[in-house]
Design a protein around this motif. Structure first.
Motif: not given
Length: 213
Positions: A10, A13-15, A26, A108, A111, A191
């Protein structure tokens, strides 16, 4: 299910692309080192293992002109995205997951599409109620735990846990159906990761050899 696998996928994926220390930073920013097994060694190990499994792609990055060793940046693959979403779905529907897995899944859930998230949470309640019914075939809560001696306290704990879980989940469903939060396909997502160089007020400060790789 391992929470570290879900958390690392996760975060990467966010970055979009992130080196190992960014992922660690993070997870500490999220407090995951307090409520899960997300310690530096397990984070770096998970990154390497998932790269070997094809869930992440490892990019070798040359050292900067300022010096320092080269770093590896990780990017989630299509296979990794499939695995990540599978883990989120599984964790949302399984009422008996450990708290670290539950917490990661809630973090998450946005998403996924809103309607799917609601459907998964309703399935969670159904499974929880089914399990509660199995317990109460042998234990009648209204008669109190003493009916089975001190062992009855175990069943009493199970029933109370199931009831609290169902109540909390229904409240979450109500909030989501009422329009809370931004889910997949609805606009700019929340974010929750730090930008490069952004200070982390929750960093542990613990040094690890993997921080510079």
């Amino acid at each position: 299910m391992s929470a570290i696998r879900l958390l690392v996928l996760g975060a990467v994926r966010q970055h979009g692309r992130a080196h190992g220390y960014q992922v660690r930073n993070d997870l500490e920013y999220w407090g995951a080192h307090e409520w899960s097994n997300a310690k530096p060694g397990s984070i770096y190990h998970a990154l390497k293992q998932m790269a070997k499994q094809g869930l992440l792609h490892a990019h070798e990055i040359a050292p900067s002109t300022a010096g320092g060793p080269p770093r590896t940046e990780y990017e989630i693959t299509d296979q990794g995205t499939e695995e990540y979403l599978r883990l989120v779905r599984e964790a949302l529907t399984s009422y008996d997951q450990k708290m670290d897995v539950k917490s990661a899944a809630i973090g998450f859930m946005v998403d996924l599409p809103r309607a799917e998230t609601v459907a998964l949470l309703k399935e969670r309640i159904r499974r929880s109620e089914e399990w509660r019914s199995a317990v109460t075939e042998h234990y009648v809560p209204e008669e109190g735990p003493g009916q089975l001696g001190h062992i009855g306290e175990i069943m009493n704990l199970w029933v109370h846990t199931a009831d609290a879980e169902a109540e909390w989940t229904q409240g979450l469903i109500d909030r989501i159906e009422g329009g809370a939060y931004t889910f997949a396909g609805e606009g700019e997502p929340f974010v929750g990761v730090l930008t490069e160089g952004e200070e982390n007020p929750y960093a542990t400060g613990e040094r690890h050899p993997g921080d510079v790789r």
